[in-house]
Enzyme design. Structure first.
Site, PDB file in Angstrom:
ATOM      1  N   ARG A 210       0.845  -1.183   0.000  1.00  0.00           N
ATOM      2  CA  ARG A 210       0.000   0.000   0.000  1.00  0.00           C
ATOM      3  C   ARG A 210       0.886   1.241   0.000  1.00  0.00           C
ATOM      4  O   ARG A 210       1.831   1.337   0.779  1.00  0.00           O
ATOM      5  CB  ARG A 210      -0.933   0.021   1.223  1.00  0.00           C
ATOM      6  CG  ARG A 210      -2.028  -1.028   1.176  1.00  0.00           C
ATOM      7  CD  ARG A 210      -3.046  -0.686   0.101  1.00  0.00           C
ATOM      8  NE  ARG A 210      -4.115  -1.691   0.002  1.00  0.00           N
ATOM      9  CZ  ARG A 210      -4.109  -2.718  -0.831  1.00  0.00           C
ATOM     10  NH1 ARG A 210      -3.055  -2.901  -1.627  1.00  0.00           N
ATOM     11  NH2 ARG A 210      -5.122  -3.549  -0.884  1.00  0.00           N
ATOM     12  N   GLU A 239      -2.381   8.054  -5.431  1.00  0.00           N
ATOM     13  CA  GLU A 239      -2.638   7.557  -6.785  1.00  0.00           C
ATOM     14  C   GLU A 239      -3.984   8.098  -7.287  1.00  0.00           C
ATOM     15  O   GLU A 239      -4.925   8.210  -6.508  1.00  0.00           O
ATOM     16  CB  GLU A 239      -2.715   6.016  -6.771  1.00  0.00           C
ATOM     17  CG  GLU A 239      -1.391   5.319  -6.629  1.00  0.00           C
ATOM     18  CD  GLU A 239      -1.550   3.796  -6.699  1.00  0.00           C
ATOM     19  OE1 GLU A 239      -2.540   3.325  -7.312  1.00  0.00           O
ATOM     20  OE2 GLU A 239      -0.702   3.087  -6.152  1.00  0.00           O
ATOM     21  N   HIS A 256       1.426   0.339 -10.184  1.00  0.00           N
ATOM     22  CA  HIS A 256       0.498  -0.479  -9.394  1.00  0.00           C
ATOM     23  C   HIS A 256       0.035  -1.688 -10.197  1.00  0.00           C
ATOM     24  O   HIS A 256      -1.174  -1.944 -10.342  1.00  0.00           O
ATOM     25  CB  HIS A 256      -0.703   0.360  -8.941  1.00  0.00           C
ATOM     26  CG  HIS A 256      -1.417  -0.232  -7.753  1.00  0.00           C
ATOM     27  ND1 HIS A 256      -2.169   0.520  -6.882  1.00  0.00           N
ATOM     28  CD2 HIS A 256      -1.494  -1.516  -7.289  1.00  0.00           C
ATOM     29  CE1 HIS A 256      -2.685  -0.259  -5.953  1.00  0.00           C
ATOM     30  NE2 HIS A 256      -2.294  -1.502  -6.183  1.00  0.00           N
TER      31      HIS A 256
END
Length: 384
Positions: A210, A239, A256
């Site tokens: 994370r 993000e 990601h």
């Protein structure tokens, strides 16, 4: 029955087409208007799910095709009688292979012929961290496991856990914790100024868990110093509006996608399909394997002349080389903040098909048992 689903969830028609009408929407911009008349909601991690999105709707089941659930207000769903299911562990192997590929690149950069000489601290030993630990242990790496909640919960006889400070002493530190803020052992900004100062230029920090687990401001300040560690980020604070300056400072930067193997994504879809079928009282008839296509590359072959370490590196990077994602992300960092954010999302939406090592058959002719064991530990199919 109306199913509103993130347009980036794969195989929606294959799994859900005979259950109800499917309406595809952008997960990043999904609004209350999009879901007001929905019965079922299927999302990914980019959609915040709670009162603001669902109040006044007729949604009675929410499924997220992700291992994480910090984007979902589970307490609100429970209070309002809305069933919920996630896909824990669906992409654990994909993330593990991402980390293995980075370890391979790092060992090569350091000039190590034997990559198992690298010590690895794994912070967060759930589905993903546990899969990484399993593979690295089988390969013969020196690993340290850090997971305070598990250490407190599990009795003697289980894994040996170390403190975060001890994990940070390893050559490579890889982060795989959930994001927690108010619970004991909060992980929000768990790696901050003090932890970053403890790392040296001989070390590598990987975050594929994370983004908010690492304090970005402290990280950027640390990377400006001459003895800064190498850093590889797949997840980011704020993000998709990530900092192009931070990208420039990193050894490796990916958008990601550590868990974005086709197998991992399809397994996530399968898991929420199974949960929805149980919720509706329907039989579970479909499996991910029914829908996986033939891989573009199905076989590689090594003879007794192959160097063992080279053979492993070649096979790993045939399946996945993170430098390609790094190049794509850096190329997307031009323009305004809005343009960069849109480009980040496009990289994920239009991600090329990536297959896991299990899709590749490795033929070994006259090779050693140790090489065979290495390929098995990683997850390749062998033909000897």
């Amino acid at each position: 029955m109306l199913i509103v689903a993130d347009e980036n969830i794969p195989l929606l028609d294959s799994f859900f087409g005979d259950i109800g009408e499917i309406r595809r929407v952008s997960g990043r911009t999904m609004s209350a208007d999009d879901v007001r008349d929905a019965d079922i909601l299927l999302v990914r991690s980019v959609t915040r799910v709670g009162r603001e999105l669902l109040e006044g709707s007729r949604v009675r089941f929410v499924g997220t095709a992700t291992i994480g659930t910090d984007h979902v207000d589970r307490e609100w769903l429970e209070r309002n009688g809305i069933s919920f299911s996630a896909a824990p562990g669906c992409n654990a192997n994909s993330v593990a292979e991402y980390v293995l590929s980075i370890l391979s690149l790092h060992a090569e950069q350091r000039g190590l012929e034997d990559w198992t000489r690298i010590s690895v601290g794994i912070v967060g030993v759930g589905n993903v961290g546990g899969e990484i630990a399993h593979k690295l242990d089988r390969l013969g790496f020196d690993i340290r496991l850090c997971d305070p909640p598990r250490a407190e919960r599990e009795e003697e006889g289980g894994p040996q856990f170390v403190s975060l400070a001890e994990a940070l002493e390893c050559d490579v530190v890889t982060l795989h914790t959930p994001l927690t803020k108010e619970q004991p052992y909060s992980t929000y900004h768990m790696v901050g100024e003090r932890e970053l100062d403890a790392l040296t230029s001989d070390q590598l920090l990987i975050n594929a868990g994370r983004g908010e687990v690492v304090d970005t401001v402290a990280l950027q300040a640390r990377l400006e110093q001459g003895d800064a560690p190498l850093v590889a980020l797949d997840v980011w604070e704020q993000e998709p509006r990530i900092s192009p300056d931070l990208v420039d400072q990193l050894w490796l930067a990916t958008p990601h996608v550590a868990g974005y193997s086709l197998e991992g994504k399809v397994q996530g879809t399968e898991m929420i399909y199974q949960a929805l079928s149980r919720f509706l009282g329907l039989p579970v008839r479909k499996k991910a394997g029914q829908f996986l296509p033939e891989p573009a590359l199905s076989k590689v072959s090594f003879t007794s002349a192959a160097d063992e370490d080279d053979a492993v590196r070649i096979a790993l990077r045939v399946c996945y080389d993170p430098r390609r994602d790094d190049t794509r992300l850096r190329a997307a960092m031009g323009g305004s903040a809005d343009e960069r954010a849109a480009a980040f999302d496009r990289l994920r939406r239009d991600y090329p098909v990536r297959r896991e090592c299990s899709s590749l058959k490795v033929q070994l002719k006259g090779t050693s048992k140790s090489l065979q064991d290495s390929f098995r530990a990683i997850g390749f199919k062998l033909k000897i």
